[in-house]
Design an enzyme around this catalytic site. Structure first.
Site, PDB file in Angstrom:
ATOM      1  N   TYR A  44      55.113  66.553  26.020  1.00 38.35           N
ATOM      2  CA  TYR A  44      54.677  65.389  26.790  1.00 38.35           C
ATOM      3  C   TYR A  44      55.876  64.536  27.202  1.00 38.35           C
ATOM      4  O   TYR A  44      55.954  64.060  28.318  1.00 38.35           O
ATOM      5  CB  TYR A  44      53.679  64.533  25.991  1.00 38.35           C
ATOM      6  CG  TYR A  44      53.064  63.462  26.860  1.00 38.35           C
ATOM      7  CD1 TYR A  44      51.901  63.717  27.581  1.00 38.35           C
ATOM      8  CD2 TYR A  44      53.671  62.217  26.996  1.00 38.35           C
ATOM      9  CE1 TYR A  44      51.356  62.763  28.431  1.00 38.35           C
ATOM     10  CE2 TYR A  44      53.132  61.253  27.837  1.00 38.35           C
ATOM     11  CZ  TYR A  44      51.977  61.517  28.544  1.00 38.35           C
ATOM     12  OH  TYR A  44      51.447  60.577  29.386  1.00 38.35           O
TER      13      TYR A  44
ATOM     14  N   ASP B 158      64.371  59.388  53.282  1.00 36.85           N
ATOM     15  CA  ASP B 158      63.361  60.419  53.039  1.00 36.85           C
ATOM     16  C   ASP B 158      64.115  61.745  53.100  1.00 36.85           C
ATOM     17  O   ASP B 158      64.461  62.235  54.174  1.00 36.85           O
ATOM     18  CB  ASP B 158      62.268  60.360  54.105  1.00 36.85           C
ATOM     19  CG  ASP B 158      61.188  61.418  53.884  1.00 36.85           C
ATOM     20  OD1 ASP B 158      61.460  62.409  53.181  1.00 36.85           O
ATOM     21  OD2 ASP B 158      60.073  61.251  54.411  1.00 36.85           O
TER      22      ASP B 158
ATOM     23  N   PHE C   5      56.253  58.827  59.787  1.00 37.28           N
ATOM     24  CA  PHE C   5      55.561  60.000  59.272  1.00 37.28           C
ATOM     25  C   PHE C   5      54.241  59.497  58.671  1.00 37.28           C
ATOM     26  O   PHE C   5      54.199  58.407  58.091  1.00 37.28           O
ATOM     27  CB  PHE C   5      56.385  60.782  58.238  1.00 37.28           C
ATOM     28  CG  PHE C   5      55.631  62.033  57.850  1.00 37.28           C
ATOM     29  CD1 PHE C   5      55.535  63.083  58.751  1.00 37.28           C
ATOM     30  CD2 PHE C   5      54.950  62.118  56.654  1.00 37.28           C
ATOM     31  CE1 PHE C   5      54.765  64.201  58.447  1.00 37.28           C
ATOM     32  CE2 PHE C   5      54.186  63.237  56.347  1.00 37.28           C
ATOM     33  CZ  PHE C   5      54.095  64.283  57.244  1.00 37.28           C
ATOM     34  N   THR C   6      53.194  60.317  58.815  1.00 34.46           N
ATOM     35  CA  THR C   6      51.835  59.865  58.486  1.00 34.46           C
ATOM     36  C   THR C   6      51.726  59.220  57.100  1.00 34.46           C
ATOM     37  O   THR C   6      51.331  58.062  56.975  1.00 34.46           O
ATOM     38  CB  THR C   6      50.845  61.034  58.592  1.00 34.46           C
ATOM     39  OG1 THR C   6      51.360  62.128  57.836  1.00 34.46           O
ATOM     40  CG2 THR C   6      50.660  61.470  60.038  1.00 34.46           C
TER      41      THR C   6
ATOM     42  N   PHE D 194      43.198  63.065  60.656  1.00 34.25           N
ATOM     43  CA  PHE D 194      43.410  64.438  61.141  1.00 34.25           C
ATOM     44  C   PHE D 194      43.052  65.497  60.105  1.00 34.25           C
ATOM     45  O   PHE D 194      42.706  66.613  60.443  1.00 34.25           O
ATOM     46  CB  PHE D 194      44.868  64.618  61.587  1.00 34.25           C
ATOM     47  CG  PHE D 194      45.856  64.227  60.518  1.00 34.25           C
ATOM     48  CD1 PHE D 194      46.281  62.908  60.410  1.00 34.25           C
ATOM     49  CD2 PHE D 194      46.324  65.159  59.613  1.00 34.25           C
ATOM     50  CE1 PHE D 194      47.163  62.529  59.403  1.00 34.25           C
ATOM     51  CE2 PHE D 194      47.208  64.797  58.619  1.00 34.25           C
ATOM     52  CZ  PHE D 194      47.619  63.475  58.504  1.00 34.25           C
TER      53      PHE D 194
ATOM     54  N   LYS E 255      59.259  71.082  50.347  1.00 35.95           N
ATOM     55  CA  LYS E 255      59.943  71.600  51.545  1.00 35.95           C
ATOM     56  C   LYS E 255      61.293  72.189  51.130  1.00 35.95           C
ATOM     57  O   LYS E 255      61.338  73.232  50.505  1.00 35.95           O
ATOM     58  CB  LYS E 255      60.093  70.482  52.577  1.00 35.95           C
ATOM     59  CG  LYS E 255      58.815  70.172  53.357  1.00 35.95           C
ATOM     60  CD  LYS E 255      57.838  69.355  52.573  1.00 35.95           C
ATOM     61  CE  LYS E 255      56.819  68.666  53.427  1.00 35.95           C
ATOM     62  NZ  LYS E 255      55.837  67.928  52.607  1.00 35.95           N
TER      63      LYS E 255
ATOM     64  N   ARG F 165      49.906  67.629  66.014  1.00 36.28           N
ATOM     65  CA  ARG F 165      50.769  66.479  65.758  1.00 36.28           C
ATOM     66  C   ARG F 165      50.764  65.627  67.027  1.00 36.28           C
ATOM     67  O   ARG F 165      51.721  65.557  67.775  1.00 36.28           O
ATOM     68  CB  ARG F 165      52.210  66.910  65.428  1.00 36.28           C
ATOM     69  CG  ARG F 165      52.364  67.731  64.172  1.00 36.28           C
ATOM     70  CD  ARG F 165      52.405  66.952  62.868  1.00 36.28           C
ATOM     71  NE  ARG F 165      51.146  66.426  62.422  1.00 36.28           N
ATOM     72  CZ  ARG F 165      50.952  65.876  61.223  1.00 36.28           C
ATOM     73  NH1 ARG F 165      51.934  65.807  60.348  1.00 36.28           N
ATOM     74  NH2 ARG F 165      49.787  65.387  60.885  1.00 36.28           N
TER      75      ARG F 165
HETATM   76  C1  P71 Z   1      54.105  68.555  56.571  1.00 37.64           C
HETATM   77  C2  P71 Z   1      53.925  67.675  55.405  1.00 37.64           C
HETATM   78  C3  P71 Z   1      52.670  67.754  54.598  1.00 37.64           C
HETATM   79  C4  P71 Z   1      51.642  66.991  55.338  1.00 37.64           C
HETATM   80  C5  P71 Z   1      51.496  65.650  55.078  1.00 37.64           C
HETATM   81  C6  P71 Z   1      50.612  64.908  55.829  1.00 37.64           C
HETATM   82  C7  P71 Z   1      49.894  65.511  56.841  1.00 37.64           C
HETATM   83  C8  P71 Z   1      50.018  66.855  57.073  1.00 37.64           C
HETATM   84  C9  P71 Z   1      50.899  67.587  56.326  1.00 37.64           C
HETATM   85  C10 P71 Z   1      54.980  65.879  54.231  1.00 37.64           C
HETATM   86  C11 P71 Z   1      56.006  64.909  54.208  1.00 37.64           C
HETATM   87  C12 P71 Z   1      57.058  64.913  55.186  1.00 37.64           C
HETATM   88  C13 P71 Z   1      58.001  63.917  55.170  1.00 37.64           C
HETATM   89  C14 P71 Z   1      59.090  63.896  56.170  1.00 37.64           C
HETATM   90  C15 P71 Z   1      56.949  62.904  53.307  1.00 37.64           C
HETATM   91  C16 P71 Z   1      55.968  63.865  53.260  1.00 37.64           C
HETATM   92  C17 P71 Z   1      54.894  63.762  52.239  1.00 37.64           C
HETATM   93  N1  P71 Z   1      54.888  66.778  55.203  1.00 37.64           N
HETATM   94  N2  P71 Z   1      57.933  62.932  54.237  1.00 37.64           N
HETATM   95  O1  P71 Z   1      55.052  68.331  57.348  1.00 37.64           O
HETATM   96  O2  P71 Z   1      57.144  65.877  56.105  1.00 37.64           O
HETATM   97  O3  P71 Z   1      55.111  64.676  51.231  1.00 37.64           O
HETATM   98  O4  P71 Z   1      53.152  66.225  51.415  1.00 37.64           O
HETATM   99  O5  P71 Z   1      54.609  66.199  49.394  1.00 37.64           O
HETATM  100  O6  P71 Z   1      53.082  64.323  49.818  1.00 37.64           O
HETATM  101  O7  P71 Z   1      53.307  69.488  56.720  1.00 37.64           O
HETATM  102  P1  P71 Z   1      53.906  65.407  50.437  1.00 37.64           P
END
Ligand code: P71
Length: 472
Positions: A85, A228, A137-138, A462, A271, A395
């Site tokens: 833990y 980021d 970013f979303t 979305f 990523k 997108r």
């Molecule tokens: C991508 C994603 C995943 C995603 C997130 C939201 C809607 C659709 C797909 C996530 C990112 C990202 C950047 C620059 C933070 C996050 C969040 N991307 N910054 O591109 O691209 O990270 O998904 O691990 O929570 O498909 P998380």
């Protein structure tokens, strides 16, 4: 009958061929579907690719997030999970890898990127403060808004132009940022939110010159600069390729130098870091670390696991070291570029220059006869799936959501459909199949009608929105 001599890809481009710096040890079988099956699956999914079952997908280019293939060494690392833990040995491996390659002092693991975004937004933003950033970013913007912040886009104007060939379209327009500081005062700026390779702009990089200039400006006004770092390794590749003085530096050297100009970073390790789940926060300031370390226990888990299993942290520590190898990143971005070169050559409108993780089809130019409110990018994602079982991601206007105050749709300049390439997963032959499917959908574009949204969730709509075809 004439016989044409077959040519390798390298020969066609007048150079020697290159290949991936790995070989395949295990395979995952793919299921092919018929057009009738896809038609049914698409209707059931409300014409939203997020709602398709992955079993109904042939080549999955929805995202590069958590979809990488781990190496044999990462899988071996999974067996070395210390599931204590507190104080798991794997946490210390992760901490050491982050200190070595990203250079930050203090580390907090989180379950994924948005977990980290939540924590940093809650701590670094006071209600009513502005958060300038290089395009939204979303999830990032949503967490900033939920913390009471007001996001302000200060990216170069060129980033909103899919045809601009600027080599660093991810750069912050320093004049825009200075104007915001002059207008609102430095105390009203929570921090500068800088993303490496800007996702929504098409995976466009930020230059080293830009981060240096931002550092100087932030120092002048006593403002923090947070990164980021989700696709910062890919960003380092573009600096090596395009920025004077970096051609002979390694990706690892460039990454560390860049991070050195920032006060800290948040990360979706799903990523660049080559894992299926995970994230982290890292800062240099002890007081900030103390606050983050304190809040992580409320939302994620103890500060030495942050919602992850020990094995996940081990795979991440190993993935970080693999991700900064020059051969890896060259082949990763080379594959994305290969697909982009085919489509460009065939006159299909895509965001230029091709970025790090995906090809972004320009749905506005693809379907000039559709209005933005008829969801051109969502339409294109649906048509691609129907043609070949390829899954892509909208997108555009659906992703952009609504203005929280007026309730109106945001109408983003970019209306894009993303073909996102997972790392170390698909072959060149898969890319050929994808390119040919895009071409088939392009050739049939004149007869394609748009969509209307018939179900709309409140947050990040979305993901679960449903659509219907407009009848001509
Ligand atoms: C991508 C994603 C995943 C995603 C997130 C939201 C809607 C659709 C797909 C996530 C990112 C990202 C950047 C620059 C933070 C996050 C969040 N991307 N910054 O591109 O691209 O990270 O998904 O691990 O929570 O498909 P998380």
């Amino acid at each position: 009958m004439t016989h044409e001599t077959p040519k390798t890809m390298g020969q066609q481009f007048g150079r020697r061929s290159w290949a991936e710096p790995w070989k395949i040890k295990m395979v995952e079988r793919l299921r092919m579907t018929t057009r009738e099956e896809r038609d049914k699956a698409l209707i059931e999914a409300g014409l939203n690719t997020f709602l398709l079952k992955s079993d109904d997908v042939y080549i999955d280019l929805l995202t590069d997030s958590g979809t990488s293939a781990m190496s044999d060494e990462q899988w071996a690392g999974m067996m070395l999970g210390d599931e204590a833990y507190a104080g798991s040995r794997n946490f210390y491996h992760l901490e050491a890898a982050l200190q070595k390659y990203y250079g930050y002092k203090y580390i907090v693991p989180t379950h994924q990127g948005r977990g980290a975004e939540h924590l940093i937004s809650q701590i670094a933003i006071k209600k009513g403060q502005f958060v300038p950033g290089n395009m939204y970013f979303t999830t990032t913007r949503l967490h900033q808004e939920l913390a009471g912040g007001i996001f302000v886009d200060v990216i170069l104007d060129k980033a909103h132009d899919p045809n601009s060939l600027h080599p660093f379209k991810g750069n912050i327009d320093v004049a825009k940022l200075e104007a915001l500081i002059a207008r609102e005062g430095a105390s009203k700026i929570a921090y500068v939110s800088l993303a490496g390779t800007v996702n929504m702009a098409g995976g466009q990089p930020v230059s080293m010159a830009n981060v240096k200039e931002l550092r100087a400006l932030c120092d002048k006004h006593g403002i923090k600069l947070y990164l980021d770092a989700t696709r910062m390794v890919e960003n380092a590749f573009f600096i090596q390729e395009r920025e004077e003085g970096y051609a002979k530096k390694t990706i690892a050297e460039i990454l560390k130098e860049f991070c050195g100009f920032t006060d800290g970073a948040w990360m979706s390790a799903k990523k660049d870091n080559l894992v299926n789940i995970g994230g982290w926060l890292a800062v240099n300031d002890w007081t900030m670390f103390e606050e983050l370390r304190n809040l992580v226990v409320v939302y994620e888990g103890l500060h030495t696991y942050g919602g992850l299993a020990g094995r996940d942290m081990e795979a991440m520590a190993i993935g970080i070291a693999e991700s900064v190898e020059d051969a890896h990143i060259k082949s990763r971005i080379g594959q994305v570029r290969y697909l982009g070169d085919l489509l460009t050559d065939w006159g299909i409108p895509i965001v230029q220059p091709v970025g790090g993780h995906a090809i972004f089809l320009n749905a506005r130019e693809f379907y000039p006869h559709l209005k933005q409110i008829e969801f051109p990018a969502q339409t294109l994602a649906a048509e691609l799936y129907l043609d070949s079982g390829i899954r892509s991601m909208e997108r555009g206007i659906a992703s952009a959501g609504r203005d929280a105050k007026t309730g109106d749709h945001y109408y983003p300049k970019l209306e894009l459909t993303r073909l996102t390439i997972p790392r170390r997963v698909y072959t060149q032959a898969h890319m050929d199949v994808v390119a040919e499917s895009v071409k088939a959908v392009f050739d049939a574009r004149g007869a394609t009608r748009g969509l209307k949204m018939i179900y709309e969730p409140k947050y990040l709509r979305f993901f679960q929105a449903r659509f219907e075809r407009l009848i001509a």
